[in-house]
Write a protein that holds these residues in place. Structure first.
Motif, PDB file in Angstrom:
ATOM      1  N   ARG A  18     -85.610  -7.950  73.855  1.00 58.66           N
ATOM      2  CA  ARG A  18     -85.891  -9.296  74.351  1.00 58.66           C
ATOM      3  C   ARG A  18     -85.586  -9.406  75.836  1.00 58.66           C
ATOM      4  N   GLY A  19     -84.946  -8.399  76.382  1.00 59.69           N
ATOM      5  CA  GLY A  19     -84.584  -8.436  77.781  1.00 59.69           C
ATOM      6  C   GLY A  19     -83.270  -9.165  77.992  1.00 59.69           C
ATOM      7  N   CYS A  20     -82.876  -9.252  79.228  1.00 58.49           N
ATOM      8  CA  CYS A  20     -81.622  -9.906  79.584  1.00 58.49           C
ATOM      9  C   CYS A  20     -81.683 -10.293  81.049  1.00 58.49           C
TER      10      CYS A  20
ATOM     11  N   GLY B  46     -80.372  -0.276  86.986  1.00 55.99           N
ATOM     12  CA  GLY B  46     -80.903   1.074  86.875  1.00 55.99           C
ATOM     13  C   GLY B  46     -81.922   1.132  85.750  1.00 55.99           C
ATOM     14  N   ILE B  47     -82.767   2.135  85.779  1.00 53.65           N
ATOM     15  CA  ILE B  47     -83.755   2.306  84.711  1.00 53.65           C
ATOM     16  C   ILE B  47     -83.531   3.665  84.066  1.00 53.65           C
ATOM     17  N   THR B  48     -83.686   3.729  82.764  1.00 49.79           N
ATOM     18  CA  THR B  48     -83.415   4.976  82.040  1.00 49.79           C
ATOM     19  C   THR B  48     -84.674   5.821  81.904  1.00 49.79           C
ATOM     20  N   LEU B  49     -84.464   7.079  81.644  1.00 44.58           N
ATOM     21  CA  LEU B  49     -85.578   7.993  81.402  1.00 44.58           C
ATOM     22  C   LEU B  49     -86.388   7.534  80.192  1.00 44.58           C
TER      23      LEU B  49
ATOM     24  N   HIS C 163    -100.517  -3.041  87.869  1.00 41.09           N
ATOM     25  CA  HIS C 163    -101.088  -3.228  86.535  1.00 41.09           C
ATOM     26  C   HIS C 163    -100.060  -3.465  85.424  1.00 41.09           C
ATOM     27  N   ILE C 164     -98.796  -3.158  85.673  1.00 39.90           N
ATOM     28  CA  ILE C 164     -97.778  -3.341  84.631  1.00 39.90           C
ATOM     29  C   ILE C 164     -96.664  -4.276  85.096  1.00 39.90           C
ATOM     30  N   VAL C 165     -95.980  -3.922  86.172  1.00 35.93           N
ATOM     31  CA  VAL C 165     -94.787  -4.672  86.579  1.00 35.93           C
ATOM     32  C   VAL C 165     -95.106  -6.125  86.939  1.00 35.93           C
TER      33      VAL C 165
ATOM     34  N   SER D 264     -86.900  -9.000  87.341  1.00 36.06           N
ATOM     35  CA  SER D 264     -87.179  -7.582  87.591  1.00 36.06           C
ATOM     36  C   SER D 264     -87.689  -6.960  86.292  1.00 36.06           C
ATOM     37  N   PHE D 265     -88.383  -5.848  86.414  1.00 35.16           N
ATOM     38  CA  PHE D 265     -88.907  -5.177  85.228  1.00 35.16           C
ATOM     39  C   PHE D 265     -87.768  -4.714  84.317  1.00 35.16           C
ATOM     40  N   VAL D 266     -86.697  -4.212  84.907  1.00 35.90           N
ATOM     41  CA  VAL D 266     -85.564  -3.735  84.106  1.00 35.90           C
ATOM     42  C   VAL D 266     -85.002  -4.867  83.246  1.00 35.90           C
TER      43      VAL D 266
END
Length: 133
Positions: free
Chosen positions: A20-22, A31-34, A75-77, A87-89
């Motif tokens: 659901r995000g935060c 940070g973004i994970t692999l 096209h995504i973010v 933010s996308f994260v």
């Protein structure tokens, strides 16, 4: 992606892994994970042939090997974050994700090459897929 009623995109669940995000007020904790990057690659691999390149000087269609972060951003973010203005994260994370490593990169590099380099780095350092960059 195609926006549905309520502002959610049809592909949002696929992108977010059902999260659901935060809210992460401190940008340094985003940070973004692999695993999250790999999910983005899987998402665009099924859609990018229909996209126009973000760079108007690039000719031809996009494919898995040619999608750059400029294309992902366009096209995504941007479509995914427009409704929440976040933010996308913050869409894909459960909580703050303080990065363990800083990575400098050029947005014009193909995303699959960038993710492949991060995967090698994670393997070399025996990091978990959930280790944020």
């Amino acid at each position: 992606m195609g926006v549905c009623a309520g502002g959610f995109s049809r592909g949002q669940r696929e992108l977010t892994g059902g999260e659901r995000g935060c809210s992460i007020p401190d940008a340094a904790q985003r940070g973004i994970t692999l695993e999250q990057l790999t999910r983005i690659c899987a998402f665009f691999s099924r859609r990018c042939a229909a996209w126009e390149p973000a760079d108007p000087h690039r000719q031809g269609s996009l494919d898995l090997r040619t999608v750059t972060l400029y294309d992902v951003h366009k096209h995504i973010v941007l479509p995914a974050t427009e409704r929440r203005r976040c933010s996308f994260v913050e869409l894909v994370a459960k909580a703050a994700q303080p990065p363990r490593w800083f990575v400098s990169h050029w947005w014009g590099t193909p995303v699959v090459s960038f993710v492949s380099c991060l995967a090698q780095h994670a393997s070399d350092r025996q990091l978990e897929e959930a280790s944020p960059y």
